[in-house]
Design an enzyme around this catalytic site. Structure first.
Site, PDB file in Angstrom:
ATOM      1  N   CYS A   8      -1.093   0.975   6.563  1.00  0.00           N
ATOM      2  CA  CYS A   8       0.034   1.256   5.665  1.00  0.00           C
ATOM      3  C   CYS A   8       0.018   2.688   5.104  1.00  0.00           C
ATOM      4  CB  CYS A   8       0.061   0.208   4.560  1.00  0.00           C
ATOM      5  SG  CYS A   8       1.660   0.033   3.793  1.00  0.00           S
ATOM      6  N   ARG A  31      12.119  -2.532  -0.286  1.00  0.00           N
ATOM      7  CA  ARG A  31      10.674  -2.743  -0.114  1.00  0.00           C
ATOM      8  C   ARG A  31      10.500  -3.933   0.829  1.00  0.00           C
ATOM      9  NH1 ARG A  31       7.025   0.036  -2.045  1.00  0.00           N
ATOM     10  NH2 ARG A  31       4.883  -0.635  -1.713  1.00  0.00           N
ATOM     11  N   HIS A  84      -1.331  -5.686   6.211  1.00  0.00           N
ATOM     12  CA  HIS A  84      -2.424  -5.902   5.254  1.00  0.00           C
ATOM     13  C   HIS A  84      -2.928  -7.338   5.425  1.00  0.00           C
ATOM     14  CE1 HIS A  84      -1.760  -2.329   2.725  1.00  0.00           C
ATOM     15  NE2 HIS A  84      -0.463  -2.567   2.791  1.00  0.00           N
TER      16      HIS A  84
HETATM   17  N1  GLN Z   1       3.254   3.852  -0.733  1.00  0.00           N
HETATM   18  C1  GLN Z   1       3.552   3.510   0.656  1.00  0.00           C
HETATM   19  C2  GLN Z   1       4.868   2.723   0.794  1.00  0.00           C
HETATM   20  O1  GLN Z   1       5.334   2.140  -0.147  1.00  0.00           O
HETATM   21  C3  GLN Z   1       2.403   2.689   1.248  1.00  0.00           C
HETATM   22  C4  GLN Z   1       2.235   1.336   0.563  1.00  0.00           C
HETATM   23  C5  GLN Z   1       0.985   0.588   1.020  1.00  0.00           C
HETATM   24  O2  GLN Z   1      -0.018   1.170   1.442  1.00  0.00           O
HETATM   25  N2  GLN Z   1       1.029  -0.775   0.906  1.00  0.00           N
HETATM   26  O3  GLN Z   1       5.423   2.665   1.899  1.00  0.00           O
END
Ligand code: GLN
Length: 245
Positions: free
Chosen positions: A97, A131, A196
């Site tokens: 990520c 998101r 993740h």
């Molecule tokens: N900040 C980055 C995003 O929102 C990565 C987020 C993360 O590592 N879960 O895409």
């Protein structure tokens, strides 16, 4: 058993990029090596620490929020040339990520300056308006079984270019950008993913694939891994495959 073998791992910036238990990926590689008699050394690399690319076979970098990415992006620039050399010498990288985003050319967050990446991957990321949060099932054509499962939580939209290819095709979820049905990226032995979970405990077949590549990088030959009893790991993995698959 694979006794007498070893791999050296660099865990990059775990104090800053270790969101959603991404450290579990390091534990999976460590355990699956040691259960086979392969010794593992793990160095945590922090800000201002040197990175001796002659030492390491495997590099891991986890995910994190935009704020932590700013500090790591700046630090990584100091090591760009040497990490590109490590890539070209076939070292294995696994980036999750936020860490994945920084291995591309850049990450453009919302309302913040662009973060330069180190271009291990021919990819770039721009912050999206949505998101992406949820479970993912994807299909990977270079591991067996072909399924990859995990949990995504990102607003970044990643696009791949030239010889950088996805690691999987999305079946359920969003993956790189929620548009082109791709998940993750690979160039040489550099792997990025939005999964993740942690990723590797849920996909031990992918962990073994990475261990094999790291051993091949170190010993310059393909080494067959001793089998492990993965009954529980397979039940976990299969239980997470979305019914749409
Ligand atoms: N900040 C980055 C995003 O929102 C990565 C987020 C993360 O590592 N879960 O895409």
């Amino acid at each position: 058993m694979n006794s007498g073998l070893k791999i050296n791992i660099a865990h990059l910036y775990p104090e800053l990029l270790n969101i959603y238990g991404d450290r579990g990926n390091i534990l999976t590689i460590k355990n699956r090596c040691e259960w086979r008699g392969i010794s593992v050394s793990i160095d945590s690399i922090g800000l201002n620490d040197p990175i001796d690319i002659k030492k390491y076979d495997f590099y891991f970098i986890g995910g994190g929020q935009d704020k932590q990415q700013i500090a790591v992006a700046e630090e990584l620039q100091k090591h760009k040339t040497s990490l590109l050399e490590a890539r070209d010498e076939k070292a294995v990288f696994l980036a999750i990520c936020g860490g994945y985003q920084l291995l591309g050319h850049y990450y453009q967050p919302h309302n913040a300056p662009k973060l330069n990446g180190i271009s291990l991957l021919d990819a770039y990321t721009v912050a999206g308006n949505t998101r992406f949060i949820g479970n993912v099932t994807a299909k990977c054509d270079f591991v067996t079984p072909e399924t990859l499962v995990g949990f995504e939580n990102h607003s970044g939209l990643t696009y791949l270019e030239n010889e950088t290819v996805p690691i999987a095709k999305i079946v359920v979820g969003n993956g790189n950008n929620g548009k082109d049905k791709t998940e993750g990226a690979r160039f040489c032995n550099v792997f990025g993913t939005y999964l993740h979970g942690s990723f590797l405990p849920k996909n031990v077949h992918f962990a073994d694939y990475l261990i094999s590549l790291a051993l091949e990088k170190r010993y310059k030959e393909k080494i067959e891994l001793a089998p492990l009893n993965d009954e529980i790991e397979e039940k976990t993995h299969n239980g997470l495959i979305h019914k749409k698959y």
